[in-house]
Structure formats: C-alpha cells, structure tokens
Write a protein that holds these residues in place. Structure first.
Motif, PDB file in Angstrom:
ATOM      1  N   PRO A  37       1.383   5.694  -1.174  1.00 37.01           N
ATOM      2  CA  PRO A  37       1.006   6.846  -1.732  1.00 37.01           C
ATOM      3  C   PRO A  37       1.427   7.083  -3.259  1.00 37.01           C
ATOM      4  O   PRO A  37       2.476   6.761  -3.496  1.00 37.01           O
ATOM      5  CB  PRO A  37       1.659   7.882  -0.748  1.00 37.01           C
TER       6      PRO A  37
ATOM      7  N   PHE B  76      -6.819  16.479   0.882  1.00 36.49           N
ATOM      8  CA  PHE B  76      -6.721  14.772   1.278  1.00 36.49           C
ATOM      9  C   PHE B  76      -8.101  14.401   1.094  1.00 36.49           C
ATOM     10  O   PHE B  76      -9.258  15.047   1.135  1.00 36.49           O
ATOM     11  CB  PHE B  76      -6.093  14.506   2.383  1.00 36.49           C
TER      12      PHE B  76
ATOM     13  N   PRO C  35      -5.222  14.186  -4.081  1.00 40.49           N
ATOM     14  CA  PRO C  35      -3.815  13.630  -4.545  1.00 40.49           C
ATOM     15  C   PRO C  35      -4.145  12.369  -5.428  1.00 40.49           C
ATOM     16  O   PRO C  35      -5.125  11.949  -5.699  1.00 40.49           O
ATOM     17  CB  PRO C  35      -3.133  13.038  -3.288  1.00 40.49           C
ATOM     18  N   GLY C  36      -2.945  11.917  -5.927  1.00 41.39           N
ATOM     19  CA  GLY C  36      -3.084  10.474  -6.888  1.00 41.39           C
ATOM     20  C   GLY C  36      -2.959  10.944  -8.331  1.00 41.39           C
ATOM     21  O   GLY C  36      -2.104  11.887  -8.755  1.00 41.39           O
TER      22      GLY C  36
ATOM     23  N   ARG D 239       3.893   9.706   9.336  1.00 45.91           N
ATOM     24  CA  ARG D 239       2.727   9.189   9.170  1.00 45.91           C
ATOM     25  C   ARG D 239       2.993   7.547   9.635  1.00 45.91           C
ATOM     26  O   ARG D 239       1.952   6.811   9.145  1.00 45.91           O
ATOM     27  CB  ARG D 239       2.048   9.499   7.815  1.00 45.91           C
TER      28      ARG D 239
ATOM     29  N   ASN E 214       0.809  -1.131   0.114  1.00 47.70           N
ATOM     30  CA  ASN E 214      -0.181  -0.053  -0.094  1.00 47.70           C
ATOM     31  C   ASN E 214       0.799   1.206   0.049  1.00 47.70           C
ATOM     32  O   ASN E 214       1.710   1.497   0.614  1.00 47.70           O
ATOM     33  CB  ASN E 214      -1.020  -0.057   1.322  1.00 47.70           C
TER      34      ASN E 214
ATOM     35  N   ARG F 102       5.222   4.888   3.621  1.00 45.93           N
ATOM     36  CA  ARG F 102       4.724   5.891   4.164  1.00 45.93           C
ATOM     37  C   ARG F 102       6.050   6.838   4.395  1.00 45.93           C
ATOM     38  O   ARG F 102       7.122   6.375   4.719  1.00 45.93           O
ATOM     39  CB  ARG F 102       3.726   5.907   5.444  1.00 45.93           C
TER      40      ARG F 102
ATOM     41  N   VAL G 172      -2.570   2.008  -4.620  1.00 44.77           N
ATOM     42  CA  VAL G 172      -2.266   3.353  -4.363  1.00 44.77           C
ATOM     43  C   VAL G 172      -3.024   3.957  -3.607  1.00 44.77           C
ATOM     44  O   VAL G 172      -4.221   4.178  -4.118  1.00 44.77           O
ATOM     45  CB  VAL G 172      -1.862   4.054  -5.644  1.00 44.77           C
ATOM     46  N   GLU G 173      -2.641   4.563  -2.483  1.00 44.28           N
ATOM     47  CA  GLU G 173      -3.809   5.362  -1.324  1.00 44.28           C
ATOM     48  C   GLU G 173      -2.986   6.276  -0.683  1.00 44.28           C
ATOM     49  O   GLU G 173      -1.854   6.008  -0.222  1.00 44.28           O
ATOM     50  CB  GLU G 173      -4.381   4.387  -0.801  1.00 44.28           C
ATOM     51  N   ASP G 174      -3.348   7.573  -0.604  1.00 42.95           N
ATOM     52  CA  ASP G 174      -2.726   8.618   0.313  1.00 42.95           C
ATOM     53  C   ASP G 174      -2.942   8.663   1.474  1.00 42.95           C
ATOM     54  O   ASP G 174      -2.327   9.131   2.367  1.00 42.95           O
ATOM     55  CB  ASP G 174      -2.806   9.672  -0.763  1.00 42.95           C
ATOM     56  N   SER G 175      -4.326   8.282   1.974  1.00 44.88           N
ATOM     57  CA  SER G 175      -4.503   8.409   3.415  1.00 44.88           C
ATOM     58  C   SER G 175      -3.725   6.981   4.238  1.00 44.88           C
ATOM     59  O   SER G 175      -3.384   5.951   3.438  1.00 44.88           O
ATOM     60  CB  SER G 175      -6.046   7.983   3.500  1.00 44.88           C
ATOM     61  N   PHE G 176      -3.610   7.127   5.469  1.00 48.63           N
ATOM     62  CA  PHE G 176      -2.972   6.280   6.163  1.00 48.63           C
ATOM     63  C   PHE G 176      -4.008   5.240   6.319  1.00 48.63           C
ATOM     64  O   PHE G 176      -5.286   5.438   6.792  1.00 48.63           O
ATOM     65  CB  PHE G 176      -2.693   6.920   7.381  1.00 48.63           C
TER      66      PHE G 176
END
Length: 300
Positions: A99, A196, A225-226, A148, A97, A144, A127-131
């Motif tokens: 960002p 976000f 993002p992304g 984070r 996982n 990360r 692909v994921e920007d949140s934790f």
C-alpha cells in the motif's frame, strides 16, 4: 525452447497488463514481445489477447491457457531457484505488492538495507491500496495490515509494531473555525477525505476510554490514496481543512508547526503492517532472503 520463450512472453504480458510494462520488467522490447505472442497465436490457431490502444487482456482461450500454465511455471521457477543454493549470494527478482502509506513510511529503510545486503536481487515494488491476490498479480508477496490479510497466508511482522492516526489542521484554519473538542465537532468542519478505488469512503474512527466514535464528515476535497496523499497534506497545510491520516505521513508538518494536532486523546493506535505470502514448502531464494531479513530487522 522457442515455444517456451513465446509462452513466457505471453505470460509476462498478461501479468504486467501490457506490452510496455512487460518489456520494462523483462529487459526486452515491446515489439519483441508482440512478435512472440503473434507467433504463439499463429501456432495455436487461436487469439490469446484482446488488444486495444489502452489495454491488453487475455481472451477466454488466453485465460484458460494462463490457468493451466501457472502450476507448470511455478514448478519451473522452483527448479531453477534450487541453483541459488550453490551461490554465495541469492539472486533473482523479488516482486512485492504494497500500500502507498507503507511504501512511503515503512518500506524505504528496509528496502535500502536489504538491497545493500543482497546486491544480486532485483526488487520490483507495485504500489496498490486495494487488496489483491498476490500470485494472480504476479507478485511473490504483499504487505498489508492485519485486518486485510488473506486467509491461509503466512504473515510476518514488518516495521514498527504500533502506528497511530493523527488529526490535524493548519493553525490559521483552527483560529478561524475553532478547535474541535470531540470527534462529532468535525461534522461542522471542512474535512479532507479519501476514497478507495472500490468507491468506499472510510469513516473517521476515534476511541477514548473504551468509547468508539465514527464520524462521516464532509469537505471540499476527496482524493484517492497513493500519490494523492501529497495533495491532501498540501491542502491541509494551506488551510483548506482538517486532515486525518497516518501520523508518520504528517510528522514533518506537525514538527514544523505547519499543522497543529487536534483530538490527540481520541486518536487511535493500530498494529503495524505484515509481510504475507503463500504457505508453500519452497520459497524462491529472493523471497526467503527477504523474509529472513525482515524477521531480523523487526523489533519483537
């Protein structure tokens, strides 16, 4: 064995968030997965999944079953993974996982080198920007930045150890609007912002000679993002405003002159990303191979 297969089908659907994604990940048809879950629900006498045309989510009973199954499935995976010790090359699936910024600038050469070295390992990149909790998300590890990272995780440096933000705009925009000399000058400019998934819109932070300045400028465009990085960069190159982003994402346009850097003495360096994973005794062979590969490839 049939019941175990149906249980595994149920778990894969929950982890993937749907029948189609689970089918793609497991090389099995969505209809086959749906039939397996129906058989399991019929045998147990309870509904395990709430299904709509747009989403699939576990019922309360399904969530309880997942929670009780997780330790057993972990032990099963560990037992099967022991067989990797008898192979010349480790095999299996590695789920990461990461960002969006890392997936575009840091990860490509690492993934390519790793897959060339270990052709029997299949990689799945989310692909994921949140934790996220990597285990709950069905991933083996995450990437990360240090601010984070979750506690009680093992963190291994990955990629360049120092990265940098850059602030820039198209020369034509700066000719028309002026070139900021101080971060607070950005409050009078059109700035291209990011938000976000949580709704938070991070401030732009600058530092010089121990002085830290955080500004909250406004502008004509706000993106998540992304994949939207490309939209924001294109908007900056087209002269719509000022962009503040990872320098490596802007590098091709800075080098070509399509974007002109500003406030260079104020732009911050920050530490590079980390590969993180649970500190358990037994690592699956694909993850163990990736950890060793990252350690060997990352400069001290």
């Amino acid at each position: 064995m049939a019941e175990i297969n149906d249980l595994m089908a149920f778990v894969s659907v929950v982890q993937a968030g749907g029948f189609r994604d689970a089918a793609r990940a497991g090389d099995i048809s969505a209809s086959g997965l749906s039939a397996a879950v129906r058989r399991l629900e019929t045998k147990l006498g309870v509904r395990l999944l709430n299904r709509t045309t747009r989403s699939v989510a576990p019922t309360e009973a399904g969530q309880r079953l997942i929670e009780r199954l997780a330790p057993a499935l972990t032990e099963m995976e560990a037992a099967l993974d022991v067989l990797n010790g008898f192979r010349d090359q480790p095999a299996g699936t590695l789920r990461l996982n990461v960002p969006a910024g890392v997936s575009r600038t840091v990860l490509p050469p690492i993934v390519i080198g790793f897959m060339q070295r270990y052709p029997d390992i299949r990689m799945e990149i989310v692909v994921e920007d949140s934790f996220v909790d990597v285990l709950s998300a069905g991933c083996d590890a995450g990437i990360r930045y240090d601010e984070r990272l979750e506690q009680d995780m093992i963190a291994v440096p990955l990629g360049p150890r120092v990265e940098r933000f850059a602030t820039a705009a198209a020369p034509a925009y700066l000719d028309a609007r002026g070139r900021p000399q101080h971060p607070r000058d950005l409050l009078a400019h059109d700035c291209l912002r990011g938000r976000f998934a949580s709704g938070a819109m991070p401030l732009w932070e600058f530092e010089r000679d121990g002085e830290v300045v955080r500004v909250d400028p406004s502008g004509p465009l706000v993106v998540s993002p992304g994949g939207a990085f490309d939209l924001k960069i294109h908007a900056a190159v087209s002269g719509l405003g000022v962009i503040h982003l990872y320098e490596e994402l802007l590098r091709p346009h800075l080098d070509s002159g399509a974007l002109e850097p500003i406030l260079e003495s104020w732009c911050q360096d920050f530490s590079g990303p980390f590969l993180y994973y649970p500190g358990r005794r037994h690592l699956p062979a694909p993850l163990r191979a990736f950890v060793d590969f990252v350690k060997a490839a990352t400069p001290a």
